[in-house]
Design a protein around this motif. Sequence first.
Motif, PDB file in Angstrom:
ATOM      1  N   SER A 281     -19.755 -25.320   0.432  1.00 11.23           N
ATOM      2  CA  SER A 281     -20.989 -26.088   0.650  1.00 11.23           C
ATOM      3  C   SER A 281     -21.981 -25.747  -0.453  1.00 11.23           C
ATOM      4  O   SER A 281     -21.911 -24.666  -1.050  1.00 11.23           O
ATOM      5  CB  SER A 281     -21.593 -25.717   2.006  1.00 11.23           C
ATOM      6  OG  SER A 281     -22.845 -26.378   2.163  1.00 11.23           O
ATOM      7  N   HIS A 283     -25.152 -25.904   0.415  1.00 15.61           N
ATOM      8  CA  HIS A 283     -26.337 -25.634   1.250  1.00 15.61           C
ATOM      9  C   HIS A 283     -26.446 -24.118   1.462  1.00 15.61           C
ATOM     10  O   HIS A 283     -25.613 -23.521   2.163  1.00 15.61           O
ATOM     11  CB  HIS A 283     -26.142 -26.373   2.577  1.00 15.61           C
ATOM     12  CG  HIS A 283     -27.329 -26.330   3.488  1.00 15.61           C
ATOM     13  ND1 HIS A 283     -28.622 -26.558   3.064  1.00 15.61           N
ATOM     14  CD2 HIS A 283     -27.410 -26.083   4.824  1.00 15.61           C
ATOM     15  CE1 HIS A 283     -29.445 -26.464   4.090  1.00 15.61           C
ATOM     16  NE2 HIS A 283     -28.742 -26.174   5.163  1.00 15.61           N
ATOM     17  N   GLU A 284     -27.462 -23.529   0.862  1.00 17.11           N
ATOM     18  CA  GLU A 284     -27.566 -22.067   0.839  1.00 17.11           C
ATOM     19  C   GLU A 284     -27.589 -21.437   2.241  1.00 17.11           C
ATOM     20  O   GLU A 284     -26.863 -20.460   2.489  1.00 17.11           O
ATOM     21  CB  GLU A 284     -28.810 -21.674   0.026  1.00 17.11           C
ATOM     22  CG  GLU A 284     -28.732 -20.310  -0.606  1.00 17.11           C
ATOM     23  CD  GLU A 284     -27.495 -20.117  -1.491  1.00 17.11           C
ATOM     24  OE1 GLU A 284     -26.754 -19.165  -1.214  1.00 17.11           O
ATOM     25  OE2 GLU A 284     -27.245 -20.921  -2.416  1.00 17.11           O
ATOM     26  N   PHE A 326     -25.950 -27.517  10.639  1.00 14.83           N
ATOM     27  CA  PHE A 326     -26.087 -27.536   9.186  1.00 14.83           C
ATOM     28  C   PHE A 326     -25.720 -28.887   8.558  1.00 14.83           C
ATOM     29  O   PHE A 326     -25.766 -29.026   7.333  1.00 14.83           O
ATOM     30  CB  PHE A 326     -25.204 -26.447   8.573  1.00 14.83           C
ATOM     31  CG  PHE A 326     -25.643 -25.041   8.919  1.00 14.83           C
ATOM     32  CD1 PHE A 326     -26.724 -24.466   8.276  1.00 14.83           C
ATOM     33  CD2 PHE A 326     -24.991 -24.323   9.903  1.00 14.83           C
ATOM     34  CE1 PHE A 326     -27.142 -23.179   8.583  1.00 14.83           C
ATOM     35  CE2 PHE A 326     -25.400 -23.031  10.220  1.00 14.83           C
ATOM     36  CZ  PHE A 326     -26.468 -22.458   9.571  1.00 14.83           C
ATOM     37  N   GLU A 328     -26.812 -31.991   8.091  1.00  7.80           N
ATOM     38  CA  GLU A 328     -27.646 -32.766   7.171  1.00  7.80           C
ATOM     39  C   GLU A 328     -27.829 -32.032   5.831  1.00  7.80           C
ATOM     40  O   GLU A 328     -27.620 -32.594   4.757  1.00  7.80           O
ATOM     41  CB  GLU A 328     -29.007 -33.010   7.834  1.00  7.80           C
ATOM     42  CG  GLU A 328     -29.825 -34.058   7.133  1.00  7.80           C
ATOM     43  CD  GLU A 328     -31.236 -34.146   7.729  1.00  7.80           C
ATOM     44  OE1 GLU A 328     -31.375 -33.954   8.956  1.00  7.80           O
ATOM     45  OE2 GLU A 328     -32.174 -34.375   6.946  1.00  7.80           O
ATOM     46  N   GLY A 329     -28.182 -30.744   5.932  1.00  8.87           N
ATOM     47  CA  GLY A 329     -28.384 -29.951   4.704  1.00  8.87           C
ATOM     48  C   GLY A 329     -27.081 -29.802   3.930  1.00  8.87           C
ATOM     49  O   GLY A 329     -27.078 -29.776   2.695  1.00  8.87           O
ATOM     50  N   HIS A 330     -25.976 -29.701   4.660  1.00  8.76           N
ATOM     51  CA  HIS A 330     -24.663 -29.534   4.011  1.00  8.76           C
ATOM     52  C   HIS A 330     -24.363 -30.728   3.098  1.00  8.76           C
ATOM     53  O   HIS A 330     -24.045 -30.555   1.918  1.00  8.76           O
ATOM     54  CB  HIS A 330     -23.602 -29.396   5.108  1.00  8.76           C
ATOM     55  CG  HIS A 330     -22.185 -29.299   4.626  1.00  8.76           C
ATOM     56  ND1 HIS A 330     -21.802 -28.570   3.524  1.00  8.76           N
ATOM     57  CD2 HIS A 330     -21.033 -29.849   5.115  1.00  8.76           C
ATOM     58  CE1 HIS A 330     -20.488 -28.676   3.351  1.00  8.76           C
ATOM     59  NE2 HIS A 330     -20.005 -29.454   4.307  1.00  8.76           N
ATOM     60  N   ARG A 332     -26.436 -33.098   1.982  1.00  5.54           N
ATOM     61  CA  ARG A 332     -27.465 -33.308   0.943  1.00  5.54           C
ATOM     62  C   ARG A 332     -27.288 -32.308  -0.211  1.00  5.54           C
ATOM     63  O   ARG A 332     -27.174 -32.698  -1.371  1.00  5.54           O
ATOM     64  CB  ARG A 332     -28.857 -33.128   1.594  1.00  5.54           C
ATOM     65  CG  ARG A 332     -30.031 -33.378   0.653  1.00  5.54           C
ATOM     66  CD  ARG A 332     -31.333 -32.873   1.263  1.00  5.54           C
ATOM     67  NE  ARG A 332     -31.254 -31.442   1.549  1.00  5.54           N
ATOM     68  CZ  ARG A 332     -31.536 -30.885   2.727  1.00  5.54           C
ATOM     69  NH1 ARG A 332     -31.955 -31.614   3.741  1.00  5.54           N
ATOM     70  NH2 ARG A 332     -31.429 -29.574   2.892  1.00  5.54           N
ATOM     71  N   ASP A 333     -27.210 -31.012   0.130  1.00  5.99           N
ATOM     72  CA  ASP A 333     -27.196 -29.998  -0.937  1.00  5.99           C
ATOM     73  C   ASP A 333     -25.830 -29.924  -1.639  1.00  5.99           C
ATOM     74  O   ASP A 333     -25.762 -29.586  -2.816  1.00  5.99           O
ATOM     75  CB  ASP A 333     -27.574 -28.622  -0.363  1.00  5.99           C
ATOM     76  CG  ASP A 333     -29.016 -28.608   0.133  1.00  5.99           C
ATOM     77  OD1 ASP A 333     -29.759 -29.579  -0.154  1.00  5.99           O
ATOM     78  OD2 ASP A 333     -29.404 -27.638   0.814  1.00  5.99           O
ATOM     79  N   THR A 334     -24.771 -30.215  -0.895  1.00  5.13           N
ATOM     80  CA  THR A 334     -23.445 -30.198  -1.534  1.00  5.13           C
ATOM     81  C   THR A 334     -23.357 -31.298  -2.578  1.00  5.13           C
ATOM     82  O   THR A 334     -22.870 -31.081  -3.699  1.00  5.13           O
ATOM     83  CB  THR A 334     -22.329 -30.373  -0.475  1.00  5.13           C
ATOM     84  OG1 THR A 334     -22.466 -29.326   0.478  1.00  5.13           O
ATOM     85  CG2 THR A 334     -20.946 -30.301  -1.096  1.00  5.13           C
TER      86      THR A 334
END
Length: 410
Positions: A281, A283-284, A326, A328-330, A332-334
């Motif tokens: 991922s 996503h930090e 996680f 949504e963030g996964h 988006r950030d990936t």
Amino acid sequence: MMRLETAEGWITLNLQRGALSLHLYGQDVLAYDRAGRLWSAALGEITYRRGLDNRVQAIQATPEGTRRRWLTREEIRRLEDELASRLRTLGGLLAGGAFRWITPPPDERTWQEALSVLDRASRMDFEALEADAQRFAEVYAPIGILPPDQYLSLVVQATLGCPFNTCTFCGFYRAVPFRVRSPEDFEAHLRAIRAFFGHGLWMRRTIFLGSANALAIPMPRLISLLERLRRIFPVRTDREGEGFAGIYAFLDGFTGLKKTIGDYEQLRALGLRRVYIGLESGHEPLLRFLQKPATAEQMMETVGRLKAAGLPVGVIVMIGIGGDRFAEGHVRDTLAVLQTMPLGRGDLVYLSDFVEIPGTPYRARAEALGIRPLSPIERRAQAEALRAGLRHSDGEGPRVAPYAIEAFLY
Ligand code: SF4
């Protein structure tokens, strides 16, 4: 391709550099390595794939998708004994000349080689394949996983286990203490591999430098290991010529930073052709939850150095991991991380559907946070969002492919 007709119908034999495949009577397709080890058998609607450890997976296409099932020992015994018996009958028939050629007859050498492989395969009943699997276990530590495009590589284990073993979802190397082989030990391992594969060696086209993170070995030791490797298993440096078509390996983003672009250029000159990195991922917070050893930033930097050295990469991303918490963030950030990486044609992005491995801490940690696993529909949507974000209208982007770890068999 050799085609002939017997009293029971047509048979096609295809003898390749490393394998023999047989198409029997317009129905079944069997494939063997040249040592006579069963590799796959398509019988009716079910395809069986055998690993060198003599496990067999049955694969069937159904309206709901691909169904996979591991055969029991008794089922494996029945299958392997039945196929060996069929080949004994076929071998006798062909050796006795009870057929007529449909295609022009091959030269005598090719024909004799095809008959030899057939003969070896006909002796490989369950007992013989079990004994072969025992020899395999003496040569190799368990092979946890390979990238899908490397299932037919020749694995060589320069290291055993994983130096981290921290990732909460990963159970591949928990029972294997990490160690780097000494040059002498590695050379003995390589010779044992060559003796084990025998005639079957050339079914393997590439070399996979195992296990989880062999490129973490410091440069002087790594170069000495690669030199020994290339002496025993020659590696082509261009598209033509004899030898294996390159060396492939996993790398984690954290130890990846201990090597410079110059180091990676040197490894490329020694035959390294692609490096696979488990991003999982971008996503930090999810990476910290999973206890990955590297940050997204470090993985981007490692990929940047590899690419600057002219090395293609394979980046692995997990679908569904981190559940609803996680999701949504996964995505988006990936996507942001993958789009920032200098990926292009020749690079791969693998989308790996998250499978919970029994005995790993992931579930307990997810339950403690009240994380709900994603449904199959949500997972598909996640994969589709990543695919869509990586689509390049000019065809210059990385190839995006699925990575089904449950399909892995060596
Ligand atoms: S995911 Fe990779 S780095 Fe993490 S424990 Fe498994 S093998 Fe080691």
